[in-house]
Design a protein around this motif. Structure first.
Motif, mmCIF file in Angstrom:
data_model
loop_
_atom_site.group_PDB
_atom_site.id
_atom_site.type_symbol
_atom_site.label_atom_id
_atom_site.label_comp_id
_atom_site.label_asym_id
_atom_site.label_seq_id
_atom_site.Cartn_x
_atom_site.Cartn_y
_atom_site.Cartn_z
ATOM 1 N N ARG A 177 0.815 -1.266 -0.107
ATOM 2 C CA ARG A 177 -0.020 0.044 0.003
ATOM 3 C C ARG A 177 0.912 1.288 -0.002
ATOM 4 O O ARG A 177 0.606 2.206 -0.686
ATOM 5 C CB ARG A 177 -0.801 0.153 1.043
ATOM 6 C CG ARG A 177 -1.909 1.114 1.247
ATOM 7 C CD ARG A 177 -2.708 1.100 2.427
ATOM 8 N NE ARG A 177 -3.950 0.649 2.168
ATOM 9 C CZ ARG A 177 -4.559 -0.475 3.012
ATOM 10 N NH1 ARG A 177 -4.124 -0.679 4.196
ATOM 11 N NH2 ARG A 177 -5.863 -0.857 2.532
ATOM 12 N N GLU A 224 -6.013 3.628 -2.535
ATOM 13 C CA GLU A 224 -6.776 2.538 -1.987
ATOM 14 C C GLU A 224 -7.517 1.733 -3.082
ATOM 15 O O GLU A 224 -7.409 0.844 -3.091
ATOM 16 C CB GLU A 224 -7.849 3.191 -1.052
ATOM 17 C CG GLU A 224 -7.248 3.899 -0.002
ATOM 18 C CD GLU A 224 -6.218 2.543 0.896
ATOM 19 O OE1 GLU A 224 -6.963 1.444 1.201
ATOM 20 O OE2 GLU A 224 -5.293 2.836 1.439
ATOM 21 N N MET A 263 -6.999 -2.304 -3.437
ATOM 22 C CA MET A 263 -8.103 -3.192 -3.603
ATOM 23 C C MET A 263 -8.576 -3.877 -4.964
ATOM 24 O O MET A 263 -8.668 -4.984 -4.919
ATOM 25 C CB MET A 263 -9.348 -2.340 -3.329
ATOM 26 C CG MET A 263 -9.204 -1.724 -1.738
ATOM 27 S SD MET A 263 -9.125 -2.923 -0.534
ATOM 28 C CE MET A 263 -9.484 -1.969 1.013
ATOM 29 N N ASP A 288 -5.671 -6.577 -5.075
ATOM 30 C CA ASP A 288 -6.051 -7.729 -4.158
ATOM 31 C C ASP A 288 -7.406 -8.596 -4.619
ATOM 32 O O ASP A 288 -7.662 -9.743 -4.856
ATOM 33 C CB ASP A 288 -6.316 -7.487 -2.750
ATOM 34 C CG ASP A 288 -5.196 -7.655 -1.788
ATOM 35 O OD1 ASP A 288 -4.060 -7.862 -2.322
ATOM 36 O OD2 ASP A 288 -5.003 -7.323 -0.594
ATOM 37 N N GLY A 289 -8.483 -7.825 -5.020
ATOM 38 C CA GLY A 289 -9.355 -8.370 -5.724
ATOM 39 C C GLY A 289 -9.344 -9.187 -7.020
ATOM 40 O O GLY A 289 -9.959 -10.082 -7.171
#
Length: 188
Positions: A132, A155, A159, A162-163
Motif C-alpha cells: 500500500r 486505495e 483493492m 487484491d480483488g
C-alpha cells in the motif's frame, strides 16, 4: 559466495515449506512432511525453527522480501510514472499465471493462521502495508489526472490488485486483473 551449512539447511526447510504451504495450505502441511521432503533431521528443523508457527513467520518474511524485490525490479524498468502504476497489474497478472492462479500467499496464510498468532497477522499486515505504501509513493509521483485524491487512487489500486488476485484464483484466469488495469489507466 559459499553458504554456510546452517543457511543451506534453513534454505532447504524454507524452500520446502514455501512449496507445501502454497500448494496444500498451512494447516494441512505437517512438520513431519516438511522434514521428510526437505530431507533433514527433525533436530535440524527445531534448531532453526522452534515451532510450526515460527516456520510460518519465517516463510512470510522470506516471501515478502522476495516478492517485493521482484515487484520493485519490474517497476524500476519502466520510465513513465503512470506506466509504473500499470506495471503493478502486469506483475500481479504474471505471478498468477506462473503460479497456476493459486492466489495470494498472504491472504491464504491469513485465512488459515492470521487469527491464531499475532506474529503471523503482523507479518501479513506488514507485507500488505508495504505494498500500500509503495502504491502511494507511485501515485504521488505519477502526475495522475486528479479525478481521485492520491489517497483514494492508492486505495482503489490496492483493492483492485487484491480483488483481481482473488478473482484470478477463483475463476482460474487473469481477465479481472487486466480489466482492473484498464480501469486504472482511464483514471490516471
Amino acid at each position: 559466495m559459499i553458504k554456510q551449512r546452517g543457511q543451506v539447511v534453513v534454505d532447504k526447510i524454507l524452500d520446502t515449506a514455501e512449496r507445501l504451504f502454497f500448494e496444500q495450505g498451512y494447516n494441512i502441511t505437517g512438520i513431519n512432511q516438511v522434514i521428510e521432503e526437505a530431507d533433514i533431521a527433525k533436530a535440524s528443523l527445531y534448531k532453526h525453527f522452534g515451532s510450526k508457527t515460527d516456520l510460518l513467520v519465517a516463510y512470510l518474511q522470506r516471501i515478502h522480501e522476495r516478492w517485493f524485490d521482484k515487484l520493485e525490479a519490474d517497476v524500476d524498468k519502466v520510465a513513465d510514472p503512470k506506466e509504473k502504476l500499470l506495471t503493478l497489474f502486469d506483475y500481479h497478472r504474471e505471478r498468477q499465471l506462473q503460479n497456476g492462479f493459486g492466489g495470494c500467499r498472504f491472504i491464504k496464510a491469513n485465512d488459515e493462521a492470521g487469527m491464531s498468532d499475532e506474529r503471523v497477522l503482523a507479518e501479513i499486515q506488514k507485507a500488505k502495508q508495504h505494498l500500500r505504501d509503495y502504491i502511494s509513493m507511485l501515485v504521488v509521483n505519477s502526475g495522475h489526472q486528479k479525478l481521485l485524491t492520491d489517497k483514494e487512487l492508492t486505495e482503489l489500486i490496492f483493492m483492485m490488485l487484491d480483488g483481481g488476485i482473488v478473482a484470478a484464483s477463483v475463476f482460474k484466469q487473469a481477465d479481472d486483473l487486466q480489466s482492473a488495469k484498464s480501469i486504472i489507466q482511464k483514471l490516471i
